[in-house]
Structures are given as C-alpha cells and as structure tokens.
Design a protein around this motif. Structure first.
Motif: not given
Ligand code: MLT
Length: 392
Positions: A15-17, A40-42, A106-108, A174-176, A205-207, A236-238, A329-331, A370-372
């Motif tokens: 998706l993100f690619s 992307i959640g970067d 977490a992804k791997s 939850n993501n998303p 991952a988002y705790e 990553s996000k923490t 961090p997601y809306i 839609f996710r922001l």
């Molecule tokens: C996302 O945007 O859903 C995440 O950044 C993806 C990820 O953490 O691999």
C-alpha cells in the motif's frame, strides 16, 4: 523448481509503496505544488537527546578493544530487556526476562512469527486492517477470515462465536482507525481465544499515544492473556525509531500447544534466522526507558498530539465524522459526500497538495474513509488543515 505461487494473490505492490509512487508521479508533473504528507505514519521529530547521547557513547565503546562488542544475544541484551521489564511493571504486568525478545521493529516480527504456525491455520483479521497482517498470511497461503470494523461498532469489533479462527490479529490503538479497546472488550477477545485454543497476535505499536489511563496499554493487563497472546511493540512511533529500528516481542512462557512451547520455538527460530539488533541501537533503546528519555519522548508525543488536535478541530468545524486522534496518532475520517477513498485521495493531492492514506487500502470497510497522521510538523499540519478547510 516450484515458486511460491501465493505471491500471485497479493496486490501488485505494498500500500505505502503504491501511494509513494502516485505522489512522486504527481510531483514530477507538478513540481511547483508544495506537497504536505499526512500519509504514511513516519515521524518528523529527531531522536531525543538522551538517545543521541547513548548512541554517541555506544559508538565510542565500539572503538576500544576493552568495550568492543561482536555478536550479541540474538534475543537482545539483558540491559534492554531489564528496562522493558521495568516499563511493563508500570502497567502492573510482570514479565520474565526470557519472555522479552528484542527485534528490529514490529513489522518484521509480525511477519516472522508466522514461522511458528501451520499454514493450514485460519487467521482472523478485522477489516479495515494494517495490510502487513493480511499480506504475510497471503504469502503463506493461509486462509483469512474477516470481521467487520465499522461505524456501527465504533471500529471495535467483538468476537463472534460463529467465526472460528486459530490466529487472531488485534491492533489497539488501531491502525488505521485510531480506535482503542477497553478492558472489558479486550477480555472478550481473551476469553474467545482461550475457548478456541487460538492465539492473539496483539500489536501495541501505538500504546504510548494512549492518554486515557483507563485504557489498557498491554494485552497482559487482561487476566488470562498470558495463556493466549503474543505482543508486538516498537519504538518507531514511541521514540522516533522509524529509521533507527528497534522493537520488542513478548512471547509468554505459558504458551504450550500440542506439547510444543511457543517461547522455546521462537528462541529457536530467532537464534537460527536472526543475529540480533546492533549493540549501538540497543543502547539507544535503553536510553528511551530512562527518566530523561521518558520525559523527552513524552514531549515529542505531546507535540504530535497537538497536531491531532489541529486535524480534529478542523474536522469538527466542518462536521466531518472521524475516529481516533485522542489516544492515537491517526485520525480516520469519513470522506465528505460519501466519496470513494481513492477519489478522495486524488482530490486532496491534486487540488490542495495533501497526501493521506485511502481507507480502501486497509480493506473494504475503508472504502469511504481516509486516514491522516499527526506525524508531520505543527506548521505543515496547520497549513494542510487550512487548505483542507478552504476546500470544504
Ligand atoms: C503506517 O503508516 O501504517 C505505518 O507507518 C506503517 C508501519 O508502521 O509499518
């Protein structure tokens, strides 16, 4: 030679690619457009000073024969596992050191853990969902069943006794969608997993974005979870480790099925296929859990939360429905005029130069959503939401 034909069943690209490609095609045709990425959640804030100091020290240690480190323990150094063990005590969760495995994120591990399970297992994923859960199972040819997460259940589906599954994916916050399970709801999943002899793969991952103290930060806050759940978390996000890479996976000692212990199997798998996270990065991760590190990462999380507020205030003014933001961090917003989410993506990109993530990329229930993300800078988030407000 036969290849893994299951790959034929995947979408052509991740998706993100796909999104990155669409954005770069657009920018090469319209170099004048100032694109703001809320896709992307970067993260955008740099590593905090406690982490930078630890990195410098660890690099210096590698330069002297007395302190140089070669291969480390594949499952991580005790100094970092001790810090994580103490961190969990804050949630009244007690872990044995050997239940903690340090990873590169977490992804791997969410993908790798599937080595422990038979390909004939059925897995249950909510729809919409982080695409990694689906794609990694498609690659293995595993059967996937979906449970609807939608407006009616506030994007927090509860177990359905009519659905049978062996592996259950839960991501909370939850993501998303940004929705978060409360203790009663999570208990229902734990009970269901135990009744079905199933395993919950819990992505936390988002705790660290949870502001409401009543909400659980770890599945192990729920009675019985150590008998049915593996937890994946990431810095990553923490702590802004998206490029630095470090996470951890908790595999409780209690998880024995058909005489085989998942903790021992995971150790066997990791010692065979993984040589551990670098010493330097593990020292950086340890610094995250020090009092200074905790204070500094909290300041960064608060900064992103301020961005969430800018986004949600704009949506409130426009009476656009959304979930998330407060403990995440997601809306996750409903596309105005019930637009299809890829059309909405194109509209935002072409009219106002804003990149988000189309809900459809996370599953059919995301079609009109839609996710922001709140991970951009305050200035850019404000500018993006001013443009968004003017458009609608
Ligand atoms: C996302 O945007 O859903 C995440 O950044 C993806 C990820 O953490 O691999």
């Amino acid at each position: 030679m036969n290849i893994n034909e299951n790959y034929k069943n995947l979408e052509e690209s991740y998706l993100f690619s796909t999104i990155a490609k669409r954005v770069s095609d657009f920018s090469s045709k319209h170099p004048d457009v100032d694109i703001i990425k809320l896709g992307i959640g970067d993260v955008t804030l740099p590593l905090c000073s406690a982490v930078i100091k630890a990195l410098h020290n660890a690099v210096d240690e590698m330069g002297y024969k007395e302190t140089f480190k070669g291969y480390g323990p594949e499952q991580g150094y005790d100094f970092l596992k001790n810090s994580i063990q103490d961190y969990y005590k804050k949630f009244n969760v007690s872990l044995d050191l050997n239940e903690i495995f340090i990873s590169d994120g977490a992804k791997s591990d969410l993908g790798n853990i599937l080595d422990l399970f038979d390909n004939n297992n059925t897995c249950l994923v909510p729809d919409p969902v982080y695409p990694v859960y689906v794609d990694t199972n498609v690659m293995a040819g595993r059967k996937i069943v979906y449970i609807d997460a939608n407006e009616e259940n506030d994007f927090l589906p509860l177990p359905d006794d009519k659905i049978y599954a062996d592996l259950i994916y839960i991501c909370s916050p939850n993501n998303p969608t940004g929705a978060v399970y409360n203790r009663v709801q999570l208990s229902k999943w734990v009970d269901y997993a135990i009744k079905n002899n199933a395993i919950i793969l819990f992505d936390s991952a988002y705790e660290s974005f949870i502001s409401d103290n009543e909400l659980p930060r770890s599945i192990y806050e729920i009675d019985g979870a150590k008998n049915c759940a593996i937890e994946f978390c990431s810095l990553s996000k923490t702590a802004g480790f998206t490029g630095t890479r470090c996470g951890y996976t908790i595999v409780p000692n209690n998880l024995t099925f058909n005489g085989m212990n998942l903790n021992k199997m995971w150790l066997r798998r990791q010692t065979t296929k993984f040589n551990g996270v670098s010493y330097i990065v593990q020292k950086a991760a340890e610094a995250v859990f020090t009092p200074d590190g905790q204070k500094q990462i909290q300041e960064n999380i608060n900064y992103y939360k301020q961005n969430s507020k800018v986004i949600s205030d704009t949506l409130d003014k426009l009476s656009i429905k959304y979930t998330g933001g407060k403990n995440s961090p997601y809306i996750w917003l409903k596309c105005p005029n019930n637009m299809n989410s890829w059309d909405f993506f194109d509209l935002l990109l072409t009219k106002i130069g804003i990149v988000g993530t189309p809900g459809a990329g996370f599953g059919k229930n995301g079609d009109n959503w839609f996710r922001l993300t709140s991970f951009n800078t305050y200035e850019k988030t404000t500018e993006a939401m001013n443009r968004f407000y003017s458009l609608f």
